[in-house]
Design a protein around this motif. Structure first.
Motif, short mmCIF file in Angstrom:
data_model
loop_
_atom_site.label_atom_id
_atom_site.label_comp_id
_atom_site.label_asym_id
_atom_site.label_seq_id
_atom_site.Cartn_x
_atom_site.Cartn_y
_atom_site.Cartn_z
N GLY A 1 0.81 -1.21 0.00
CA GLY A 1 0.00 0.00 0.00
C GLY A 1 0.84 1.26 0.00
O GLY A 1 0.34 2.36 -0.16
N GLY A 2 2.15 1.10 0.20
CA GLY A 2 3.02 2.26 0.18
C GLY A 2 4.03 2.28 1.32
O GLY A 2 5.13 2.79 1.18
N ALA A 3 3.66 1.67 2.47
CA ALA A 3 4.55 1.78 3.63
C ALA A 3 5.62 0.69 3.65
O ALA A 3 6.63 0.84 4.32
CB ALA A 3 3.75 1.75 4.92
N HIS A 4 5.39 -0.42 2.94
CA HIS A 4 6.37 -1.52 2.84
C HIS A 4 6.78 -2.07 4.19
O HIS A 4 7.94 -2.38 4.42
CB HIS A 4 7.60 -1.07 2.03
N PHE A 5 5.81 -2.17 5.08
CA PHE A 5 6.09 -2.78 6.39
C PHE A 5 6.03 -4.30 6.24
O PHE A 5 5.15 -4.82 5.56
CB PHE A 5 5.07 -2.28 7.42
N PRO A 6 6.96 -5.05 6.85
CA PRO A 6 6.96 -6.51 6.69
C PRO A 6 5.64 -7.14 7.15
O PRO A 6 5.24 -6.97 8.31
CB PRO A 6 8.12 -6.98 7.56
N THR A 7 5.01 -7.87 6.24
CA THR A 7 3.69 -8.44 6.52
C THR A 7 3.75 -9.48 7.63
O THR A 7 2.87 -9.54 8.48
CB THR A 7 3.13 -9.07 5.23
N ALA A 8 4.82 -10.28 7.64
CA ALA A 8 4.93 -11.34 8.66
C ALA A 8 4.95 -10.74 10.06
O ALA A 8 4.32 -11.26 10.98
CB ALA A 8 6.20 -12.17 8.42
N VAL A 9 5.64 -9.61 10.23
CA VAL A 9 5.72 -8.96 11.54
C VAL A 9 4.33 -8.52 11.99
O VAL A 9 3.91 -8.73 13.13
CB VAL A 9 6.69 -7.75 11.48
N LYS A 10 3.60 -7.92 11.03
CA LYS A 10 2.26 -7.42 11.32
C LYS A 10 1.33 -8.57 11.73
O LYS A 10 0.60 -8.46 12.71
CB LYS A 10 1.73 -6.76 10.05
N TRP A 11 1.39 -9.66 10.99
CA TRP A 11 0.50 -10.79 11.28
C TRP A 11 0.87 -11.46 12.59
O TRP A 11 0.02 -11.88 13.36
CB TRP A 11 0.52 -11.82 10.13
N ARG A 12 2.16 -11.56 12.83
CA ARG A 12 2.61 -12.21 14.07
C ARG A 12 2.14 -11.40 15.28
O ARG A 12 1.65 -11.96 16.26
CB ARG A 12 4.13 -12.34 14.05
N THR A 13 2.29 -10.07 15.19
CA THR A 13 1.84 -9.20 16.28
C THR A 13 0.33 -9.35 16.48
O THR A 13 -0.15 -9.48 17.61
CB THR A 13 2.16 -7.73 15.96
N ALA A 14 -0.40 -9.34 15.36
CA ALA A 14 -1.87 -9.43 15.46
C ALA A 14 -2.28 -10.77 16.04
O ALA A 14 -3.24 -10.87 16.80
CB ALA A 14 -2.49 -9.24 14.08
N ARG A 15 -1.54 -11.82 15.68
CA ARG A 15 -1.89 -13.17 16.14
C ARG A 15 -1.67 -13.31 17.64
O ARG A 15 -2.45 -13.95 18.35
CB ARG A 15 -1.01 -14.18 15.41
N SER A 16 -0.60 -12.67 18.15
CA SER A 16 -0.30 -12.80 19.57
C SER A 16 -1.16 -11.87 20.41
O SER A 16 -1.15 -11.96 21.63
CB SER A 16 1.18 -12.52 19.82
N SER A 17 -1.91 -10.97 19.75
CA SER A 17 -2.73 -10.04 20.51
C SER A 17 -4.19 -10.48 20.46
O SER A 17 -4.71 -10.83 19.41
CB SER A 17 -2.58 -8.63 19.90
N ASP A 18 -4.84 -10.43 21.62
CA ASP A 18 -6.26 -10.80 21.65
C ASP A 18 -7.12 -9.68 21.09
O ASP A 18 -8.29 -9.88 20.81
CB ASP A 18 -6.70 -11.07 23.10
N ALA A 19 -6.51 -8.50 20.96
CA ALA A 19 -7.30 -7.34 20.59
C ALA A 19 -7.75 -7.38 19.12
O ALA A 19 -8.79 -6.82 18.78
CB ALA A 19 -6.49 -6.06 20.83
N THR A 20 -6.97 -8.04 18.27
CA THR A 20 -7.27 -7.94 16.84
C THR A 20 -8.44 -8.86 16.46
O THR A 20 -8.32 -10.07 16.49
CB THR A 20 -6.03 -8.30 16.00
N GLN A 21 -9.56 -8.25 16.14
CA GLN A 21 -10.77 -8.99 15.82
C GLN A 21 -11.14 -8.87 14.35
O GLN A 21 -11.96 -9.63 13.87
CB GLN A 21 -11.94 -8.44 16.66
N THR A 22 -10.59 -7.89 13.66
CA THR A 22 -11.02 -7.59 12.30
C THR A 22 -9.83 -7.50 11.36
O THR A 22 -8.79 -6.97 11.74
CB THR A 22 -11.76 -6.23 12.29
N VAL A 23 -9.99 -8.03 10.16
CA VAL A 23 -8.99 -7.82 9.12
C VAL A 23 -9.65 -7.01 8.01
O VAL A 23 -10.79 -7.29 7.62
CB VAL A 23 -8.50 -9.15 8.52
#
Lengths: 81, 428
Positions: free
Chosen positions: B76-98
């Motif tokens: 989308g433009g920011a080029h943030f590593p996707t694996a890092v984002k998913w791993r963080t979201a997976r370990s957090s109970d807060a993420t309910q929506t994609v």
């Protein structure tokens, strides 16, 4: 402008840093009077936070600036003394 | 017609790619000229087989490892590593929506629309895989409200899936059209019930941090590439580009080994180009001789302090004045500010005025001399002072325009312009 003004970056070597929420900030400008060692203003009156360590006299200025802001736009982040 | 024929020939159908042919979007709103048909669910399943299940812990961490191995980064433009984002979201109970973010704020970008229009099921597979991997209960496709093409395509694809796929329900959500309504904090804020404007995250405030984490926002091309990786494909050896041409925007897929020159020649042939804006309106201007040999590979740009953003190239033909074009873009960006942060509201307007003064030929000379130093100072004042990166992009565009078009600045100060249409008006 010797240092590029960066309101959001943390000053090098500082344990705490003074930051501004740019959405909450309305450019009232009291902070730059309360904390002249830490805050200057841009041409439109919005605060530019100097990239200097927040300790000693500056730490008390920073706390005073946080208290003085009518919009609660300033905050200290990171480990505080 | 000949131009179109050449476009079709230029592309080799690629088994692992997203778009086998370039797609030409005409004009501002953009009807697509292409022989490609939207891929039906049946055709999609024939090509790829059943969708990989990612809900089990082993499958989820396996997919995240594959994303990390392939070094998939946000398109989308920011080029943030996707694996890092998913791993963080997976370990957090807060993420309910994609959220699959298909709201291309950038006026020169059409790759996400092309993907949703022609390969909707790959994007939706990626979205469902993401939701399963991180344990989200809700999936959303985020679009601009006037992007009817993408909306119809996604609605049709969802109707097909409803009867054939067992997966969590996917909603279409629409945003008011604007440069910033696709900014990821704006998407997250809107999905949580707020307005679609960027937000500021205070690290100290627990509630703010939690709401930021509650939505995983991922660009649709990123999701399509994640799906390719989940199917065991390559995923990251190519990227989608949007190239602005006088008649509209051409979306094409290029290998990351090819160069800017290859991409521009593929769509414009031998047309004379003197500069390129790389990365869209908030990107960097480069003289053609410096840009043409650069690889279409994001790390190669980042070591030079630049970025391809969402994969946008805007070649400027030799008869058009770069300063005039930069001034138009700066005015547009100033108008698109969400008007939340003072330095953005006032700074971008000042940058746009200064650039316009440089673009005008035959006005007060002394005033323009001052604009050059003013502009450099404004760029320094504005950079890093917004809640989002909108002001940073506008400042970068202005600063690189000053460097790239330095000979034009001199010519304008002398009262002339080296380009035949220095008053460019609207362009394509």
């Amino acid at each position: 402008m010797a240092n590029p003004p960066r309101g959001r970056t943390r000053a090098k070597g500082a344990r705490a840093s003074l930051r501004v929420d740019p959405i909450a900030c309305d450019g009232v400008g009291i902070c730059s009077h309360v904390a002249p060692d830490l805050i200057t203003t841009d041409p439109w009156g919005y605060p530019v936070i100097r990239a200097v360590p927040v300790s000693g006299r500056r730490a008390s200025q920073a706390r005073a600036a946080v208290r003085a802001c009518p919009h609660r736009a300033l905050f200290l982040s990171g480990k505080q003394e | 017609m000949t131009a179109q024929l050449r476009l079709v020939e230029a592309a080799e159908p690629d088994e692992d790619g997203l778009l086998p042919q370039p797609v030409h979007y005409f004009g501002e709103s953009g009807t697509a000229l292409t022989e490609l048909q939207p891929q039906s669910l049946a055709a999609h399943r024939r090509r790829f087989g059943p969708r990989p299940r990612c809900a089990s812990p082993a499958a989820a961490s396996g997919l995240i490892d594959r994303l990390a191995e392939a070094a998939l980064c946000g398109r989308g433009g920011a080029h943030f590593p996707t694996a890092v984002k998913w791993r963080t979201a997976r370990s957090s109970d807060a993420t309910q929506t994609v959220a699959a973010n298909g709201a291309e704020g950038e006026p020169l970008s059409r790759k996400d629309t092309a993907l949703l229009e022609l390969r909707p099921h790959l994007v939706l597979d990626g979205l469902v895989c993401a939701a399963e991997t991180i344990g989200a209960h809700r999936a959303v496709v985020w679009l601009h409200q006037d992007n009817h093409v993408a909306r119809v395509a996604v609605a049709r694809a969802l109707a097909e899936r409803q009867f054939h796929e067992r997966e969590l329900p996917i909603d279409i959500k629409v945003a008011p059209t604007g440069y910033l309504s696709g900014e990821s904090s704006a998407v997250a804020n809107a999905i949580l019930g707020g307005p679609a404007v960027p937000t500021f995250r205070r690290p100290a405030s627990a509630s703010g941090a939690a709401s930021h984490r509650a939505v995983l926002v991922q660009n649709v091309e990123t999701l399509a590439r994640a799906a390719l990786l989940a199917y065991g494909g390559l995923g990251t050896t190519t990227s989608l580009l949007s190239v602005a041409v006088p008649t509209g925007i051409v979306v094409l897929e290029m290998s990351s080994a090819s160069t800017v020159g290859d991409a521009v020649r593929a769509v414009l042939g031998g047309a004379r180009t003197h500069a390129v804006l790389v990365g869209g309106y908030g990107g960097s201007w480069l003289p053609w001789h410096r840009a043409s040999d650069m690889a279409l590979h994001e790390p190669a740009w980042q070591v030079r302090g630049m970025s391809m953003g969402a994969g946008i190239l805007h070649p400027l033909s030799s008869d058009r004045c770069g300063l005039a074009r930069a001034a138009e873009i700066a005015a547009y960006l100033a108008g698109q500010s969400a008007r939340q942060c003072g330095p953005c509201v006032f700074g971008l307007a000042a940058i746009a005025d200064a650039l316009q003064a440089l673009a005008d030929v035959g006005r007060n000379r002394r005033r323009r001399y001052r604009q050059v130093s003013d502009l450099a100072e404004l760029v320094a004042i504005v950079t890093g002072r917004g809640a989002c990166h909108h002001p940073d992009g506008a400042a970068r565009m202005a600063a690189t325009a000053l460097e790239t078009f330095a000979p034009d600045v001199q010519a304008h100060l002398r009262g002339g312009c080296r380009h035949s249409t220095y008053r460019s008006g609207r362009h394509g």
